[in-house]
Design a protein around this motif. Structure first.
Motif, PDB file in Angstrom:
ATOM      1  N   GLU A 102     -60.307  -7.249 -20.361  1.00 37.18           N
ATOM      2  CA  GLU A 102     -60.098  -5.889 -20.841  1.00 37.18           C
ATOM      3  C   GLU A 102     -61.360  -5.056 -20.704  1.00 37.18           C
ATOM      4  O   GLU A 102     -61.326  -3.885 -20.287  1.00 37.18           O
ATOM      5  CB  GLU A 102     -59.626  -5.916 -22.296  1.00 37.18           C
ATOM      6  CG  GLU A 102     -58.233  -6.499 -22.472  1.00 37.18           C
ATOM      7  CD  GLU A 102     -57.780  -6.476 -23.909  1.00 37.18           C
ATOM      8  OE1 GLU A 102     -58.516  -5.910 -24.759  1.00 37.18           O
ATOM      9  OE2 GLU A 102     -56.697  -7.020 -24.200  1.00 37.18           O
ATOM     10  N   LYS A 103     -62.506  -5.659 -21.062  1.00 36.80           N
ATOM     11  CA  LYS A 103     -63.783  -4.947 -20.942  1.00 36.80           C
ATOM     12  C   LYS A 103     -64.109  -4.677 -19.471  1.00 36.80           C
ATOM     13  O   LYS A 103     -64.660  -3.624 -19.127  1.00 36.80           O
ATOM     14  CB  LYS A 103     -64.900  -5.770 -21.590  1.00 36.80           C
ATOM     15  CG  LYS A 103     -64.844  -5.834 -23.117  1.00 36.80           C
ATOM     16  CD  LYS A 103     -65.406  -4.568 -23.718  1.00 36.80           C
ATOM     17  CE  LYS A 103     -65.384  -4.612 -25.245  1.00 36.80           C
ATOM     18  NZ  LYS A 103     -66.421  -5.500 -25.781  1.00 36.80           N
ATOM     19  N   GLN A 104     -63.778  -5.621 -18.599  1.00 35.52           N
ATOM     20  CA  GLN A 104     -64.057  -5.434 -17.181  1.00 35.52           C
ATOM     21  C   GLN A 104     -63.353  -4.197 -16.635  1.00 35.52           C
ATOM     22  O   GLN A 104     -63.915  -3.451 -15.823  1.00 35.52           O
ATOM     23  CB  GLN A 104     -63.625  -6.668 -16.382  1.00 35.52           C
ATOM     24  CG  GLN A 104     -64.628  -7.807 -16.430  1.00 35.52           C
ATOM     25  CD  GLN A 104     -64.256  -8.909 -15.458  1.00 35.52           C
ATOM     26  OE1 GLN A 104     -63.347  -9.684 -15.704  1.00 35.52           O
ATOM     27  NE2 GLN A 104     -64.974  -8.963 -14.347  1.00 35.52           N
ATOM     28  N   GLU A 105     -62.133  -3.972 -17.071  1.00 34.96           N
ATOM     29  CA  GLU A 105     -61.396  -2.792 -16.611  1.00 34.96           C
ATOM     30  C   GLU A 105     -62.082  -1.515 -17.060  1.00 34.96           C
ATOM     31  O   GLU A 105     -62.196  -0.551 -16.289  1.00 34.96           O
ATOM     32  CB  GLU A 105     -59.960  -2.853 -17.139  1.00 34.96           C
ATOM     33  CG  GLU A 105     -59.130  -3.974 -16.511  1.00 34.96           C
ATOM     34  CD  GLU A 105     -57.743  -4.088 -17.118  1.00 34.96           C
ATOM     35  OE1 GLU A 105     -57.442  -3.291 -18.050  1.00 34.96           O
ATOM     36  OE2 GLU A 105     -56.967  -4.964 -16.680  1.00 34.96           O
TER      37      GLU A 105
ATOM     38  N   ILE B 261     -69.569  -6.008 -15.575  1.00 31.56           N
ATOM     39  CA  ILE B 261     -69.517  -5.269 -14.317  1.00 31.56           C
ATOM     40  C   ILE B 261     -69.807  -6.178 -13.130  1.00 31.56           C
ATOM     41  O   ILE B 261     -69.254  -5.989 -12.042  1.00 31.56           O
ATOM     42  CB  ILE B 261     -70.462  -4.047 -14.332  1.00 31.56           C
ATOM     43  CG1 ILE B 261     -70.081  -3.096 -13.202  1.00 31.56           C
ATOM     44  CG2 ILE B 261     -71.915  -4.453 -14.218  1.00 31.56           C
ATOM     45  CD1 ILE B 261     -68.643  -2.625 -13.231  1.00 31.56           C
ATOM     46  N   THR B 262     -70.656  -7.202 -13.300  1.00 29.23           N
ATOM     47  CA  THR B 262     -70.907  -8.129 -12.192  1.00 29.23           C
ATOM     48  C   THR B 262     -69.813  -9.169 -12.063  1.00 29.23           C
ATOM     49  O   THR B 262     -69.624  -9.756 -10.989  1.00 29.23           O
ATOM     50  CB  THR B 262     -72.249  -8.854 -12.377  1.00 29.23           C
ATOM     51  OG1 THR B 262     -72.203  -9.666 -13.563  1.00 29.23           O
ATOM     52  CG2 THR B 262     -73.414  -7.884 -12.450  1.00 29.23           C
TER      53      THR B 262
ATOM     54  N   TYR C 108     -65.320  -1.169 -17.830  1.00 21.12           N
ATOM     55  CA  TYR C 108     -66.594  -1.025 -17.117  1.00 21.12           C
ATOM     56  C   TYR C 108     -66.376  -0.658 -15.651  1.00 21.12           C
ATOM     57  O   TYR C 108     -67.160   0.107 -15.074  1.00 21.12           O
ATOM     58  CB  TYR C 108     -67.424  -2.308 -17.239  1.00 21.12           C
ATOM     59  CG  TYR C 108     -68.171  -2.405 -18.543  1.00 21.12           C
ATOM     60  CD1 TYR C 108     -69.287  -1.609 -18.789  1.00 21.12           C
ATOM     61  CD2 TYR C 108     -67.772  -3.296 -19.540  1.00 21.12           C
ATOM     62  CE1 TYR C 108     -69.972  -1.693 -19.992  1.00 21.12           C
ATOM     63  CE2 TYR C 108     -68.453  -3.382 -20.746  1.00 21.12           C
ATOM     64  CZ  TYR C 108     -69.556  -2.579 -20.975  1.00 21.12           C
ATOM     65  OH  TYR C 108     -70.240  -2.651 -22.168  1.00 21.12           O
ATOM     66  N   SER C 109     -65.337  -1.174 -15.043  1.00 22.67           N
ATOM     67  CA  SER C 109     -65.053  -0.830 -13.646  1.00 22.67           C
ATOM     68  C   SER C 109     -64.766   0.655 -13.503  1.00 22.67           C
ATOM     69  O   SER C 109     -65.219   1.312 -12.548  1.00 22.67           O
ATOM     70  CB  SER C 109     -63.863  -1.646 -13.129  1.00 22.67           C
ATOM     71  OG  SER C 109     -64.184  -3.006 -13.037  1.00 22.67           O
ATOM     72  N   GLU C 110     -64.018   1.211 -14.447  1.00 23.71           N
ATOM     73  CA  GLU C 110     -63.714   2.647 -14.415  1.00 23.71           C
ATOM     74  C   GLU C 110     -65.003   3.460 -14.565  1.00 23.71           C
ATOM     75  O   GLU C 110     -65.222   4.437 -13.836  1.00 23.71           O
ATOM     76  CB  GLU C 110     -62.727   2.983 -15.535  1.00 23.71           C
ATOM     77  CG  GLU C 110     -62.306   4.445 -15.562  1.00 23.71           C
ATOM     78  CD  GLU C 110     -61.309   4.734 -16.674  1.00 23.71           C
ATOM     79  OE1 GLU C 110     -61.117   5.925 -16.980  1.00 23.71           O
ATOM     80  OE2 GLU C 110     -60.730   3.780 -17.229  1.00 23.71           O
ATOM     81  N   ALA C 111     -65.861   3.044 -15.504  1.00 22.72           N
ATOM     82  CA  ALA C 111     -67.124   3.752 -15.705  1.00 22.72           C
ATOM     83  C   ALA C 111     -68.029   3.601 -14.483  1.00 22.72           C
ATOM     84  O   ALA C 111     -68.718   4.558 -14.084  1.00 22.72           O
ATOM     85  CB  ALA C 111     -67.830   3.218 -16.950  1.00 22.72           C
TER      86      ALA C 111
ATOM     87  N   TRP D  95     -69.859   6.380 -11.990  1.00 25.60           N
ATOM     88  CA  TRP D  95     -71.315   6.312 -11.773  1.00 25.60           C
ATOM     89  C   TRP D  95     -71.636   6.227 -10.287  1.00 25.60           C
ATOM     90  O   TRP D  95     -72.508   6.950  -9.780  1.00 25.60           O
ATOM     91  CB  TRP D  95     -71.854   5.091 -12.508  1.00 25.60           C
ATOM     92  CG  TRP D  95     -73.324   4.849 -12.376  1.00 25.60           C
ATOM     93  CD1 TRP D  95     -74.305   5.283 -13.210  1.00 25.60           C
ATOM     94  CD2 TRP D  95     -73.990   4.095 -11.339  1.00 25.60           C
ATOM     95  NE1 TRP D  95     -75.539   4.862 -12.768  1.00 25.60           N
ATOM     96  CE2 TRP D  95     -75.374   4.133 -11.627  1.00 25.60           C
ATOM     97  CE3 TRP D  95     -73.544   3.406 -10.210  1.00 25.60           C
ATOM     98  CZ2 TRP D  95     -76.314   3.494 -10.815  1.00 25.60           C
ATOM     99  CZ3 TRP D  95     -74.489   2.772  -9.398  1.00 25.60           C
ATOM    100  CH2 TRP D  95     -75.843   2.822  -9.703  1.00 25.60           C
ATOM    101  N   GLU D  96     -70.931   5.367  -9.552  1.00 22.13           N
ATOM    102  CA  GLU D  96     -71.212   5.184  -8.133  1.00 22.13           C
ATOM    103  C   GLU D  96     -70.877   6.456  -7.345  1.00 22.13           C
ATOM    104  O   GLU D  96     -71.574   6.799  -6.374  1.00 22.13           O
ATOM    105  CB  GLU D  96     -70.416   4.000  -7.582  1.00 22.13           C
ATOM    106  CG  GLU D  96     -70.786   3.659  -6.142  1.00 22.13           C
ATOM    107  CD  GLU D  96     -69.987   2.483  -5.610  1.00 22.13           C
ATOM    108  OE1 GLU D  96     -70.599   1.523  -5.133  1.00 22.13           O
ATOM    109  OE2 GLU D  96     -68.742   2.540  -5.674  1.00 22.13           O
TER     110      GLU D  96
END
Length: 499
Positions: free
Chosen positions: A474-477, A426-427, A479-482, A486-487
């Motif tokens: 792939e994981k970044q996408e 995520i960072t 986590y970005s959606e999640a 959250w935000e």
């Protein structure tokens, strides 16, 4: 030749022995085995008894001496790391007058806000780089306003590390970086923040003598040596708040270098040579351990109060201690990224600076009784912590900090593969994982302060890198959606809280 470091945390007290020749940890111990309690006499308050810290410092020292089997005469210097922003007050005989008001206590928020407005926001930002906020000076003003009979007896006020220094040496000292963390330092005048102390009607005589982080800070008294099982006359040569010290332990000392930790609270700490400030004091700038007037070093600190304490709360209160942290991590790893819709806001440990000192509490959102179980909560908690750190990281980037690589120790939340993966992706930062901790940093600091290490390179010659974690596209996408979900929940809550 050995170096002894103390790490005075709000969860436990750690002691570590470092071999000065190799720079490697010989032994370390913590006390108590269970986490120390925080007392909350009223909602939003957080207190601890300083005598408890000293009690467990003695126990941890005995443990580390037993483990290492060294002769105490081999210890050449002592260093102190401590939980930041607390307030301890003592009388002429060094008796503590009330429980310590610790870092996550929120009682002085309104006092700090009033000072910010009446002294002037621009003045505070230019001179203090921060709002007076809920920091140590404001906490002392709270005592003056609400416990005047106690305040009248105050001889000196201290930070938690200054209290341990007093117990070790019998002398009351602080540091310039410590004054900065209490918002008692004027960065423009390079002197005590006289305007704030005057506004709070705090006598300068109550401020301890300030020394450099790396310096002669007096010697171990016979009384303390007897209690600890150490050699009288051993010099104390270093003290620093836990986050500057964590940065030191990871060799984060120069502009562009960044450290992070996730214990009771979660922190990202970036070093710069510019006196930067955030327009809303959502992150805070303090003097770093190696700062000098002609060699400026500042630490920009993002702190999320409710990180490891949230994980601990789940473990001990919600799950009644039936799972170890390792088991929780294993179960969380079986749940997909995004926790199948559950979001947790980890803001249940007092006012959050990154939320402009709002105290919105923790939230568990979008539970589906037909789909979700304990493992979903375990994963959502760790993701929520990583997301909250990323939320603050965006503020740091807005200030002009470039953050591509973050160094972390292998303890606390970073032991969890789930948390490490969420944080890294995520960072978007490369995360370098090291075998390091606060007690090791305090011991190395003692060696630098005593002149035992001839250079920074020598001090960190054996800092061991365990792993390097890279973001996965792939994981970044995922986590970005999640994170976006959250935000959105966080912003809606902040909007409602401001009405």
């Amino acid at each position: 030749m050995m170096l002894l470091g103390f790490d005075i945390g709000s969860s436990s007290i750690k002691a570590g022995l470092v071999d000065a020749e190799s720079g490697s940890m010989v032994a370390w111990a913590n006390s108590p085995e269970q986490e120390l309690a925080m007392n909350a006499p009223q909602p939003g308050w957080a207190e601890q008894n300083p005598a408890t810290w000293w009690k467990h410092a003695k126990l941890a020292t005995r443990k580390v001496l037993d483990k290492s089997e060294i002769n105490p005469e081999e210890i050449a210097a002592i260093g102190i790391s401590y939980q930041m922003h607390g307030l301890i007050i003592v009388d002429q005989e060094h008796n503590v007058l009330r429980p310590a008001i610790i870092w996550c206590d929120g009682r002085a928020v309104d006092i700090g806000n009033r000072a910010y407005q009446e002294l002037g926001e621009d003045f505070c930002k230019q001179h203090f780089l921060n709002s007076p906020g809920n920091f140590t000076a404001s906490k002392l003003r709270w005592v003056k306003e609400n416990e005047p009979e106690i305040y009248e007896r105050v001889h000196k006020f201290m930070l938690p590390g200054d209290y341990i220094g007093m117990k070790l040496t019998g002398k009351i000292l602080t540091s310039v970086s410590g004054l900065s963390e209490g918002i008692m330092w004027d960065y423009k005048k390079h002197s005590l923040a006289k305007e704030l102390l005057d506004f709070y009607e705090i006598d300068e005589e109550l401020v301890p003598e300030a020394v450099l982080n790396f310096s002669d800070q007096r010697k171990l008294s016979p009384e303390a040596a007897s209690e600890l099982g150490l050699q009288p006359g051993t010099p104390v040569t270093y003290r620093a708040g836990d986050q500057p010290n964590n940065a030191l332990s990871l060799n984060v000392l120069d502009p562009g270098e960044v450290a992070s930790t996730a214990g009771t609270s979660g922190v990202i700490y970036g070093v710069t040579d510019q006196p930067l400030y955030d327009e809303y004091s959502r992150v805070n700038t303090f003097i770093h351990v190696n700062h000098e007037e002609d060699h400026e070093r500042y630490g920009v600190l993002l702190c999320i109060n409710g990180t490891g304490i949230q994980n601990s709360w789940l473990k001990n209160k919600m799950f009644n201690s039936q799972y170890s942290y390792q088991k929780m991590n294993e179960r969380a790893a079986k749940i997909p990224v995004g926790s199948e819709g559950i979001s947790i806001l980890p803001f249940g440990n007092g006012p959050e600076r990154v939320l402009k000192n709002s105290n919105i509490g923790a939230h568990i959102c979008n539970i589906d009784f037909n789909r979700h179980n304990e493992a979903h909560l375990m994963r959502a908690a760790q993701e929520g912590i990583a997301f909250s750190l990323n939320y603050g990281l965006k503020v740091m980037k807005e200030m002009g900090l470039t953050i591509n690589t973050i160094r972390v120790g292998s303890g606390n939340m970073f032991r969890s593969p789930v948390f490490r993966e969420a944080f890294t992706n995520i960072t978007g930062a490369t995360v370098e994982l090291y075998d390091s901790n606060g007690a090791l940093g305090a011991a190395i600091g003692a060696g630098l302060g005593a002149g035992i290490f001839s250079s920074r390179e020598e001090a960190f010659n054996n800092l061991e890198q365990i792993a390097v974690l890279q973001p996965n596209k792939e994981k970044q996408e995922l986590y970005s959606e999640a994170y976006e979900s959250w935000e959105k929940i966080l912003l809606e809550e902040l909007s409602e809280n401001s009405l």
